[in-house]
Enzyme design. Sequence first.
Site, PDB file in Angstrom:
ATOM      1  N   GLU A 107       0.784  -1.104  -0.200  1.00  0.00           N
ATOM      2  CA  GLU A 107       0.092   0.016  -0.068  1.00  0.00           C
ATOM      3  C   GLU A 107       0.977   1.147   0.051  1.00  0.00           C
ATOM      4  O   GLU A 107       0.635   2.266  -0.788  1.00  0.00           O
ATOM      5  CB  GLU A 107      -0.869   0.026   1.231  1.00  0.00           C
ATOM      6  CG  GLU A 107      -1.949  -0.993   1.049  1.00  0.00           C
ATOM      7  CD  GLU A 107      -2.818  -1.292   2.512  1.00  0.00           C
ATOM      8  OE1 GLU A 107      -2.430  -1.487   3.372  1.00  0.00           O
ATOM      9  OE2 GLU A 107      -3.989  -0.568   2.361  1.00  0.00           O
ATOM     10  N   GLU A 127      -3.625  -9.360   3.635  1.00  0.00           N
ATOM     11  CA  GLU A 127      -4.266  -9.037   4.851  1.00  0.00           C
ATOM     12  C   GLU A 127      -5.405 -10.106   5.332  1.00  0.00           C
ATOM     13  O   GLU A 127      -5.869 -10.224   6.588  1.00  0.00           O
ATOM     14  CB  GLU A 127      -5.009  -7.686   4.922  1.00  0.00           C
ATOM     15  CG  GLU A 127      -4.267  -6.453   5.189  1.00  0.00           C
ATOM     16  CD  GLU A 127      -3.190  -6.061   3.638  1.00  0.00           C
ATOM     17  OE1 GLU A 127      -3.483  -6.667   2.896  1.00  0.00           O
ATOM     18  OE2 GLU A 127      -2.625  -5.016   3.725  1.00  0.00           O
TER      19      GLU A 127
HETATM   20  N1  CAA Z   1       4.566  -7.833  11.719  1.00  0.00           N
HETATM   21  C1  CAA Z   1       5.193  -8.472  12.431  1.00  0.00           C
HETATM   22  N2  CAA Z   1       6.183  -9.517  12.335  1.00  0.00           N
HETATM   23  C2  CAA Z   1       6.353 -10.140  11.386  1.00  0.00           C
HETATM   24  C3  CAA Z   1       5.488  -9.803  10.178  1.00  0.00           C
HETATM   25  C4  CAA Z   1       4.845  -8.548  10.095  1.00  0.00           C
HETATM   26  N3  CAA Z   1       3.909  -7.970   9.512  1.00  0.00           N
HETATM   27  N4  CAA Z   1       5.893 -10.392   8.996  1.00  0.00           N
HETATM   28  C5  CAA Z   1       6.650 -11.344   9.576  1.00  0.00           C
HETATM   29  N5  CAA Z   1       7.148 -11.343  10.822  1.00  0.00           N
HETATM   30  C6  CAA Z   1       8.060 -11.956  11.673  1.00  0.00           C
HETATM   31  C7  CAA Z   1       7.592 -13.283  11.678  1.00  0.00           C
HETATM   32  O1  CAA Z   1       6.810 -13.284  12.961  1.00  0.00           O
HETATM   33  C8  CAA Z   1       8.967 -13.955  12.058  1.00  0.00           C
HETATM   34  O2  CAA Z   1       9.425 -13.650  13.289  1.00  0.00           O
HETATM   35  P1  CAA Z   1      10.203 -14.760  14.060  1.00  0.00           P
HETATM   36  O3  CAA Z   1      11.587 -14.847  13.501  1.00  0.00           O
HETATM   37  O4  CAA Z   1      10.321 -14.290  15.559  1.00  0.00           O
HETATM   38  O5  CAA Z   1       9.348 -16.146  14.001  1.00  0.00           O
HETATM   39  C9  CAA Z   1       9.773 -13.144  11.039  1.00  0.00           C
HETATM   40  O6  CAA Z   1       9.216 -11.885  10.837  1.00  0.00           O
HETATM   41  C10 CAA Z   1      10.175 -13.759   9.652  1.00  0.00           C
HETATM   42  O7  CAA Z   1       9.082 -13.984   9.223  1.00  0.00           O
HETATM   43  P2  CAA Z   1       9.015 -15.277   8.220  1.00  0.00           P
HETATM   44  O8  CAA Z   1       9.545 -16.448   9.165  1.00  0.00           O
HETATM   45  O9  CAA Z   1       7.475 -15.525   7.789  1.00  0.00           O
HETATM   46  O10 CAA Z   1       9.651 -14.787   6.912  1.00  0.00           O
HETATM   47  P3  CAA Z   1       9.686 -15.452   5.510  1.00  0.00           P
HETATM   48  O11 CAA Z   1      10.969 -14.836   4.977  1.00  0.00           O
HETATM   49  O12 CAA Z   1       9.332 -16.869   5.475  1.00  0.00           O
HETATM   50  O13 CAA Z   1       8.321 -14.923   4.969  1.00  0.00           O
HETATM   51  C11 CAA Z   1       6.986 -12.826   4.682  1.00  0.00           C
HETATM   52  C12 CAA Z   1       8.427 -13.423   4.577  1.00  0.00           C
HETATM   53  C13 CAA Z   1       6.559 -13.456   3.328  1.00  0.00           C
HETATM   54  C14 CAA Z   1       7.044 -11.506   4.720  1.00  0.00           C
HETATM   55  C15 CAA Z   1       6.223 -13.469   5.773  1.00  0.00           C
HETATM   56  O14 CAA Z   1       6.856 -12.975   7.130  1.00  0.00           O
HETATM   57  C16 CAA Z   1       4.635 -12.784   5.755  1.00  0.00           C
HETATM   58  O15 CAA Z   1       3.822 -13.254   4.935  1.00  0.00           O
HETATM   59  N6  CAA Z   1       4.370 -11.740   6.450  1.00  0.00           N
HETATM   60  C17 CAA Z   1       2.940 -11.108   6.696  1.00  0.00           C
HETATM   61  C18 CAA Z   1       2.857 -10.279   5.444  1.00  0.00           C
HETATM   62  C19 CAA Z   1       1.567  -9.800   5.970  1.00  0.00           C
HETATM   63  O16 CAA Z   1       0.515 -10.543   6.381  1.00  0.00           O
HETATM   64  N7  CAA Z   1       1.487  -8.392   5.781  1.00  0.00           N
HETATM   65  C20 CAA Z   1       0.121  -7.928   6.239  1.00  0.00           C
HETATM   66  C21 CAA Z   1       0.180  -7.104   7.362  1.00  0.00           C
HETATM   67  S1  CAA Z   1      -1.125  -6.350   7.911  1.00  0.00           S
HETATM   68  C22 CAA Z   1      -1.107  -4.927   7.071  1.00  0.00           C
HETATM   69  O17 CAA Z   1      -0.157  -4.475   6.618  1.00  0.00           O
HETATM   70  C23 CAA Z   1      -2.534  -3.969   7.133  1.00  0.00           C
HETATM   71  C24 CAA Z   1      -2.414  -2.666   6.897  1.00  0.00           C
HETATM   72  O18 CAA Z   1      -3.137  -2.549   5.645  1.00  0.00           O
HETATM   73  C25 CAA Z   1      -1.744  -1.516   7.192  1.00  0.00           C
END
Ligand code: CAA
Length: 701
Positions: A107, A127
């Site tokens: 975004e 999301e």
């Molecule tokens: N916030 C906080 N912590 C997060 C995070 C986030 N958005 N995304 C990942 N992390 C943390 C994980 O919990 C993990 O922590 P630990 O090492 O303590 O376990 C660490 O970051 C690494 O994450 P992954 O093991 O998942 O790493 P990856 O390289 O396999 O994957 C990724 C990377 C594809 C970005 C994956 O982490 C992911 O899908 N993250 C979430 C993405 C998401 O859903 N974003 C939307 C957030 S909501 C939002 O943005 C609302 C809005 O409109 C404002």
Amino acid sequence: MTGSVTVTRRSPIRVLSIDNPPVNGLGAAVRRGLAEELERALADADVDAIVIAGRGKMFCAGADIREFGQDPPPDTPHLPDVIDAIEASTKPVVAAIHGVAAGGGLELALGCHARVASSDARVGLPEVTLGIIPGAGGTQRLPRLIGVEAALELIVSGKLIPAAEAKKLGFIEEVIHEDGDGDVVEAAIAHAQTITTPRRSSEGELDTDEAVFDAVKKSIAKKARGFDAPYAAIDAVRAATELPIREGFARERAIFLGLVNSDQARAQRHVFFAERAVAKVPDVPKDTATKDIRRVGIVGCGTMGGGIAMSFADAGIPVIVLETEEAALDRGLQSIRGVYESSVKKGRISKEEMDARLGRLQGTLEASELNDADIVVEAVFESMEVKVDVFRRLDEICKPDAILATNTSTLDVNEIADATKRPENVIGTHFFSPAHIMKLMENVRGKKTSPETVATVMKLSKRLGKVGVLVGVCDGFVGNRMLYAYRRQADFLLEEGALPQQVDGALYDFGLPMGPFAMADLAGLDIGWAIRKRQAPTRPKDLRYSPIADRICEMDRFGQKTGAGWYRYEPGSRTPIPDPEIEKLVIDVSAELGFERRTIDDTEIVNRCMYALINEGAKILEEGIALRPGDIDIVWIYGYGFPRYRGGPMFYADTVGLDKVYEFMAKLYQEQGEWAKPAPLLEKLAKEGKSFKDYADSNPA
Ligand code: CAA
């Protein structure tokens, strides 16, 4: 507050880099940093354009999920305001995307005037998988950039797509190959210098075709059953087509705020973190040495053995499958081929991919051919005698450091390990049927299993695209042991007044893919019957026992495979049809046992089955069979289709309140005795007013 924004001056371009490892989450400090540095860059006459990039592994994974539900520190800008300011900038702003741009991260990029991405980048709005919708303009800007239909597909699926696909769709302007074309930040700097008039994604009108919304709803009806977020996302995109942009933003924000602290969003956040925690084993550090798994042996080519073999072949690992008789081997390999052919027909894989996978599979009748396997997975008949015999032979044949794994779903892994001279290399790998599809693996650690073996198998689960959950030894491990407790209540409910279709209906409506009786018909009734017959002599006679399932088997009804079980089935159909013959049997058994049948409502059905399930989960936790409540949730979500929006049984228990669950079980205990005895941990937490989350927080695994 963690994270910051670092600034690189590349006159006349200013590069703002988000620096908040591990995923550059848009926490409070980052939002403030972006807002302040943007203002500074705008005020600086030497700056012509701005590039926003991410340091480390990726551009940005979106909002910092950990901050949801907490009040931001005072004077911290909200993400939508930061993005608005970026979009309103009079100087061109370009996003330089590498790794991932997800959720609020994308975004943010959509608020920029152009997006340049490296070819290995993945972008999307995941999301909905967290029970929310994009809350920083995504549902309003993306449809304006790529059209309503394509935007809906991305937002409602929550999928991350490759940069090249995003370019085709029209929301990435340039894709560069990092090795060939250089650095993505450099490319973004160059791109920024070509922009004369900033293009703002929030500008423009949208055409509406009402049919698009209905078509999307129809297409997700099965997968999204029970989930709020995908439908809320559709409403938000609809607002983009109906309202002027500012009102659209406000509508999106209102929907977002309505969801972010809902039970569903909290549950899905819990699952997100539980999925990641499950890979961590406290006494097996991350840097524990693991064995290379280059070649795999499977003993047994029945339904399970074949499915397990496919899981390895699908992941690119060569497999050799051992059977004792040629006919069984041929049958097994033929059925594997059949599965692949059907995948090709359905367009899931290409013919070349099928050939490659089949090429990795080899059958043999010679046990000695397993001698160079790095791991052998045994999937033979569920009998201790048979398994002990297989393990003795494997111990002689296999190379000394090979891991020997058993796919037992109930038997004592310690006893199996002790049949070998290498118990440290023995572990349970309990796959769920159909093994090439189901993502759960219960990895069962025996008393003597070494950290190296645990680490290797946990890593292997990931390589197979599965979720490995480490569990301890007990009858049924985590999943099936809890299933017994749940199923027992379902059986008792029949005796007291319910019918199979009513029990199944109530649990389906709760969110499970099917109820216990439809599930039993799918799995086949004969194995459970054989186990019950074996257990009969030692079954405590003072405890209630429902004979209905045995009676059904005595009628030669073994489930879907025989066209009849708890239900009847039309030839070639998997749809359960309530059967008057079974209804009569149920009513007869009630009478024989002296039950006066009563009306049982769906709430009682759900509570009886769920609370018994949770109670068993609490025992499992207390005994250390599962490391964390979240691990139990993951077993039930991936192994049994427990609705993700309820967070798994233990999280669900917390939302109900442990006092309520405990009081229910205490009452049931008075009626049923030992079967319903409240778990001491449940009693303790309930009396202290605590939750399973409190327990996990004070007993970190
Ligand atoms: N916030 C906080 N912590 C997060 C995070 C986030 N958005 N995304 C990942 N992390 C943390 C994980 O919990 C993990 O922590 P630990 O090492 O303590 O376990 C660490 O970051 C690494 O994450 P992954 O093991 O998942 O790493 P990856 O390289 O396999 O994957 C990724 C990377 C594809 C970005 C994956 O982490 C992911 O899908 N993250 C979430 C993405 C998401 O859903 N974003 C939307 C957030 S909501 C939002 O943005 C609302 C809005 O409109 C404002």
